[in-house]
Design a protein around this motif. Structure first.
Motif, PDB file in Angstrom:
ATOM      1  N   GLY A 178      -5.989   5.629  -6.336  1.00 44.13           N
ATOM      2  CA  GLY A 178      -5.908   4.417  -5.038  1.00 44.13           C
ATOM      3  C   GLY A 178      -5.445   4.506  -3.988  1.00 44.13           C
ATOM      4  N   PHE A 179      -5.164   3.346  -3.658  1.00 42.26           N
ATOM      5  CA  PHE A 179      -4.507   2.619  -2.299  1.00 42.26           C
ATOM      6  C   PHE A 179      -3.295   1.826  -2.382  1.00 42.26           C
ATOM      7  CE2 PHE A 179      -9.521   2.727  -1.357  1.00 42.26           C
ATOM      8  CZ  PHE A 179      -9.061   3.195  -0.836  1.00 42.26           C
ATOM      9  N   MET A 180      -3.175   1.564  -3.687  1.00 42.62           N
ATOM     10  CA  MET A 180      -1.834   0.392  -4.104  1.00 42.62           C
ATOM     11  C   MET A 180      -0.479   1.487  -4.356  1.00 42.62           C
ATOM     12  SD  MET A 180      -3.031  -2.519  -2.964  1.00 42.62           S
ATOM     13  CE  MET A 180      -4.197  -2.837  -2.489  1.00 42.62           C
ATOM     14  N   LYS A 181       0.686   0.728  -4.147  1.00 45.58           N
ATOM     15  CA  LYS A 181       2.265   1.360  -4.596  1.00 45.58           C
ATOM     16  C   LYS A 181       2.079   1.263  -6.493  1.00 45.58           C
ATOM     17  CE  LYS A 181       4.908   1.800  -0.547  1.00 45.58           C
ATOM     18  NZ  LYS A 181       6.267   0.820  -0.417  1.00 45.58           N
ATOM     19  N   ARG A 182       2.248   2.071  -7.232  1.00 45.23           N
ATOM     20  CA  ARG A 182       3.556   1.448  -8.443  1.00 45.23           C
ATOM     21  C   ARG A 182       4.494   1.682  -8.512  1.00 45.23           C
ATOM     22  NH1 ARG A 182      -2.454   2.274  -7.569  1.00 45.23           N
ATOM     23  NH2 ARG A 182      -3.260   3.150  -9.697  1.00 45.23           N
ATOM     24  N   PRO A 183       5.123   0.960  -9.444  1.00 49.07           N
ATOM     25  CA  PRO A 183       4.199  -0.154 -10.070  1.00 49.07           C
ATOM     26  C   PRO A 183       4.085  -1.480  -9.585  1.00 49.07           C
ATOM     27  CG  PRO A 183       6.727  -0.259 -11.092  1.00 49.07           C
ATOM     28  CD  PRO A 183       6.701   0.734  -9.517  1.00 49.07           C
ATOM     29  N   CYS A 184       3.162  -2.249  -9.157  1.00 50.43           N
ATOM     30  CA  CYS A 184       3.086  -3.242  -8.597  1.00 50.43           C
ATOM     31  C   CYS A 184       2.308  -4.456  -9.285  1.00 50.43           C
ATOM     32  CB  CYS A 184       2.455  -2.935  -7.707  1.00 50.43           C
ATOM     33  SG  CYS A 184       2.768  -4.785  -6.336  1.00 50.43           S
ATOM     34  N   PHE A 188       0.655  -1.374  -0.123  1.00 56.85           N
ATOM     35  CA  PHE A 188       0.109  -0.099   0.408  1.00 56.85           C
ATOM     36  C   PHE A 188       1.469   0.728   0.018  1.00 56.85           C
ATOM     37  CE2 PHE A 188      -2.017  -3.585   2.304  1.00 56.85           C
ATOM     38  CZ  PHE A 188      -3.419  -3.756   1.407  1.00 56.85           C
ATOM     39  N   TRP A 189       0.186   2.155  -0.201  1.00 58.06           N
ATOM     40  CA  TRP A 189       1.008   3.882  -0.265  1.00 58.06           C
ATOM     41  C   TRP A 189       1.515   4.148   1.350  1.00 58.06           C
ATOM     42  CZ3 TRP A 189       2.370   5.875  -4.460  1.00 58.06           C
ATOM     43  CH2 TRP A 189       2.027   5.264  -5.676  1.00 58.06           C
ATOM     44  N   ASN A 190       0.742   3.293   2.112  1.00 62.05           N
ATOM     45  CA  ASN A 190       1.614   4.177   3.449  1.00 62.05           C
ATOM     46  C   ASN A 190       0.315   2.574   4.269  1.00 62.05           C
ATOM     47  OD1 ASN A 190      -0.732   5.094   3.513  1.00 62.05           O
ATOM     48  ND2 ASN A 190      -0.233   7.608   3.074  1.00 62.05           N
ATOM     49  N   LYS A 191       0.168   2.722   5.833  1.00 57.27           N
ATOM     50  CA  LYS A 191      -0.138   1.853   6.601  1.00 57.27           C
ATOM     51  C   LYS A 191      -1.335   2.381   6.549  1.00 57.27           C
ATOM     52  CE  LYS A 191      -1.060  -0.488  11.435  1.00 57.27           C
ATOM     53  NZ  LYS A 191      -2.012   0.278  12.022  1.00 57.27           N
ATOM     54  N   ILE A 192      -1.891   3.541   6.525  1.00 57.85           N
ATOM     55  CA  ILE A 192      -3.037   4.233   6.535  1.00 57.85           C
ATOM     56  C   ILE A 192      -4.210   3.368   5.301  1.00 57.85           C
ATOM     57  CG2 ILE A 192      -4.828   6.459   6.483  1.00 57.85           C
ATOM     58  CD1 ILE A 192      -2.262   7.680   7.796  1.00 57.85           C
ATOM     59  N   CYS A 193      -3.242   2.913   4.613  1.00 56.96           N
ATOM     60  CA  CYS A 193      -4.068   3.006   3.182  1.00 56.96           C
ATOM     61  C   CYS A 193      -4.553   1.954   3.206  1.00 56.96           C
ATOM     62  CB  CYS A 193      -3.527   3.121   1.854  1.00 56.96           C
ATOM     63  SG  CYS A 193      -2.741   4.274   1.093  1.00 56.96           S
ATOM     64  N   LYS A 194      -4.144   0.084   3.973  1.00 59.21           N
ATOM     65  CA  LYS A 194      -4.793  -0.396   4.380  1.00 59.21           C
ATOM     66  C   LYS A 194      -5.878  -0.403   5.524  1.00 59.21           C
ATOM     67  CE  LYS A 194      -3.538  -5.321   6.362  1.00 59.21           C
ATOM     68  NZ  LYS A 194      -2.519  -5.963   6.889  1.00 59.21           N
ATOM     69  N   ASP A 195      -5.792   0.092   6.545  1.00 61.15           N
ATOM     70  CA  ASP A 195      -6.479   0.634   7.331  1.00 61.15           C
ATOM     71  C   ASP A 195      -7.737   1.600   7.100  1.00 61.15           C
ATOM     72  OD1 ASP A 195      -5.255  -0.055   9.635  1.00 61.15           O
ATOM     73  OD2 ASP A 195      -4.101   2.086  10.071  1.00 61.15           O
ATOM     74  N   PRO A 241      -4.405  10.902   2.939  1.00 63.32           N
ATOM     75  CA  PRO A 241      -3.695   9.938   3.218  1.00 63.32           C
ATOM     76  C   PRO A 241      -3.188   9.043   2.373  1.00 63.32           C
ATOM     77  CG  PRO A 241      -5.773   9.004   3.422  1.00 63.32           C
ATOM     78  CD  PRO A 241      -6.097  10.864   2.859  1.00 63.32           C
ATOM     79  N   ARG A 242      -3.430   9.343   0.651  1.00 58.48           N
ATOM     80  CA  ARG A 242      -2.534   8.249   0.185  1.00 58.48           C
ATOM     81  C   ARG A 242      -1.680   9.279  -0.619  1.00 58.48           C
ATOM     82  NH1 ARG A 242      -8.453   5.959  -2.315  1.00 58.48           N
ATOM     83  NH2 ARG A 242      -9.126   8.216  -1.516  1.00 58.48           N
ATOM     84  N   CYS A 243      -1.177  10.194  -0.675  1.00 54.21           N
ATOM     85  CA  CYS A 243      -0.568  10.888  -1.246  1.00 54.21           C
ATOM     86  C   CYS A 243       0.894  11.948  -0.102  1.00 54.21           C
ATOM     87  CB  CYS A 243      -0.728  12.854  -0.725  1.00 54.21           C
ATOM     88  SG  CYS A 243      -1.261  12.944  -2.404  1.00 54.21           S
ATOM     89  N   CYS A 244       1.766  10.864  -0.562  1.00 52.97           N
ATOM     90  CA  CYS A 244       3.453  11.463   0.636  1.00 52.97           C
ATOM     91  C   CYS A 244       3.784  12.559   1.102  1.00 52.97           C
ATOM     92  CB  CYS A 244       4.884  11.503   0.164  1.00 52.97           C
ATOM     93  SG  CYS A 244       5.164  12.832  -1.671  1.00 52.97           S
TER      94      CYS A 244
END
Length: 462
Positions: free
Chosen positions: A380-386, A58-65, A368-371
């Motif tokens: 979205g929620f997932m990192k790129r590329p993946c 995920f981009w970070n832990k918050i995204c999963k939560d 929360p999904r920006c650095c």
């Protein structure tokens, strides 16, 4: 049938505000009493899969939560219910202690997620109170008028209580002697409400199944392809690996865009899904509850709460750009300054109303999904590329160059020459609606992408 005041009907209607991820979490935590775990299509597998994913994808832990504990879009209303179904923690507000006191900053952030990092690099740990306007008079009910009486039928159809409305269902079921009807008073607590919710999602007679002892429950949810209007936009393309000998989809390969699209269903409330499906979800009796909100006279609701129940939309910041039907509510503006009322005078507070704080300064809601949390909505929620594998039971597995070989080795009794690769095109909007339905009523990913003929375009495979 049952007869109850608006307090009970409020709780029933609040089911429509529950995100799919919340319903699945409540079940996984054993909130549904005295019942065996029940599966609703593939959504349980998707939730467990997201919960088990390494936070690094995920981009970070918050995204999963955000996915495993999505926020209720009607949170403020649901907090007033006599019996609360959604036990998600109420929204809290956090600021950076240093930046909140720096009057020269052009942009000050406020976060609704604990542990977020400010653009200055420090953690936003200073909890700040949201100043809200006190109601002018005591509110009469949450969604419907609290002092009104309603009839609730066994299939969860809700109508206004009146002698005339009571007659029709009795005639329909050929009752002639009113003296043979039993009147039973039922006390409802959290356990009973959870039981009704479970039955609403799985049964055509939820009240009987919830309250009549030893009644055999007959689960009712069927897979039916969506045939509504199409609104074609951008497309997804995924790679499907098929076993030729078994005529079976083994798994699909997809990038982060498609996985975002898939997991975003967890943040979508039931009411919005039913809105997309035109109240034809074929899932227990929940359709009837939605239709009741639609048909009840608006005068029996508080303000415009019927409209919010018919399409709650996703809570602010919990939407996903790659799912254009997973739209978030509009993000509100916030202002911060010192409190102007006696009880909070001198304290730094935030408010959605500029005139409720002294020396107001607009603050930007942390994304929360920006650095750095200060830019516009992230993708979205997932990192790129993946790259991910989606198994037939809807488990999502991130794939790397080393684990992909191991994954193929784990496929039992599969020969390489038996595998065949196909590209599947999923057209957004129309297919989003189909997949919403399939996730809740189909038991495998293969059913989602193969059963509906209009969903895919595969050359040489049928």
């Amino acid at each position: 049938m049952a007869e109850a005041s608006g307090d009970f009907v409020d709780v029933l209607f609040s089911f429509l505000s529950l995100p799919l991820g919340t319903i699945t979490r409540l079940q996984s935590e054993g909130k549904f009493p005295h019942s065996q775990p029940f599966e609703i299509g593939c959504i349980n597998n998707l939730y467990r899969s997201v919960k088990g994913l390494n936070p690094d994808v995920f981009w970070n832990k918050i995204c999963k939560d955000m996915l495993i504990s999505p926020r209720n879009p009607l949170e403020a209303s649901c907090q007033k219910l006599k019996v609360k179904v959604d036990d998600t923690l109420p929204t809290k507000y956090f600021m950076c202690h240093s930046c909140s006191r720096n009057k020269d900053l052009l942009v000050v952030l406020v976060s609704t997620f604990d542990g977020a990092r400010c653009h200055c690099g420090k953690l936003m740990k200073k909890e700040t109170e949201l100043l809200v306007e006190e109601p002018k008079e005591e509110e009469n009910g949450v969604f419907v008028k609290g002092d009104a009486m309603f009839l609730i039928f066994d299939d969860l159809r809700v109508i206004r209580s009146s002698p005339g409305n009571s007659v029709q269902p009795l005639l329909k079921h050929r009752y002639k002697d009113l003296s043979k009807m039993d009147r039973v008073v039922v006390d409802l607590g959290v356990n009973e409400i959870f039981n009704i919710l479970k039955q609403a999602l799985t049964s055509k007679s939820p009240l009987s199944d919830a309250f009549i002892e030893n009644k055999e429950s007959k689960p009712s949810y069927t897979f039916s392809p969506y045939t509504g209007p199409s609104h074609l936009k951008d497309n997804f393309e995924i790679k499907v690996i098929v076993s030729k000998s078994q005529n079976k989809v083994l798994f699909a390969e997809a990038n982060a865009d498609f996985i975002d699209f898939l997991v975003s269903f967890l943040t979508t409330p039931l009411g919005s899904i039913l809105n997309l499906m035109n109240a034809k979800l074929s899932l227990g009796s929940i359709d009837n509850l939605y239709t009741s909100v639609k048909k009840l006279n608006p005068s029996w609701f508080t303000e415009s709460s019927n409209k919010s129940l018919l399409n709650p939309r996703v809570a602010p910041q919990f939407g996903c750009k790659s799912n254009n039907l997973n739209a978030s509510q509009d993000t509100p503006k916030y202002w911060y300054g010192t409190g102007a009322v006696k009880d909070n005078m001198g304290r730094i507070m935030i408010s959605k109303r500029k005139d409720m704080v002294q020396d107001p300064k607009e603050v930007k809601l942390f994304e929360p999904r920006c650095c750095d949390g200060a830019r516009e909505l992230a993708v979205g929620f997932m990192k790129r590329p993946c790259l991910f594998v989606v198994r037939d039971d809807l488990q999502v597995i991130p794939i790397t160059t080393t684990s992909s070989i191991l994954y193929l080795q784990q496929l039992e009794n599969i020969q390489l020459n038996d595998l065949e690769e196909h590209l599947v095109e999923i057209r957004k909007s129309h297919e989003v609606i189909k997949i919403h339905n399939s996730l809740l009523t189909a038991c495998s990913f293969a059913a989602i992408i193969l059963v509906q003929e209009n969903l895919i375009h595969i050359n040489g495979f049928s």
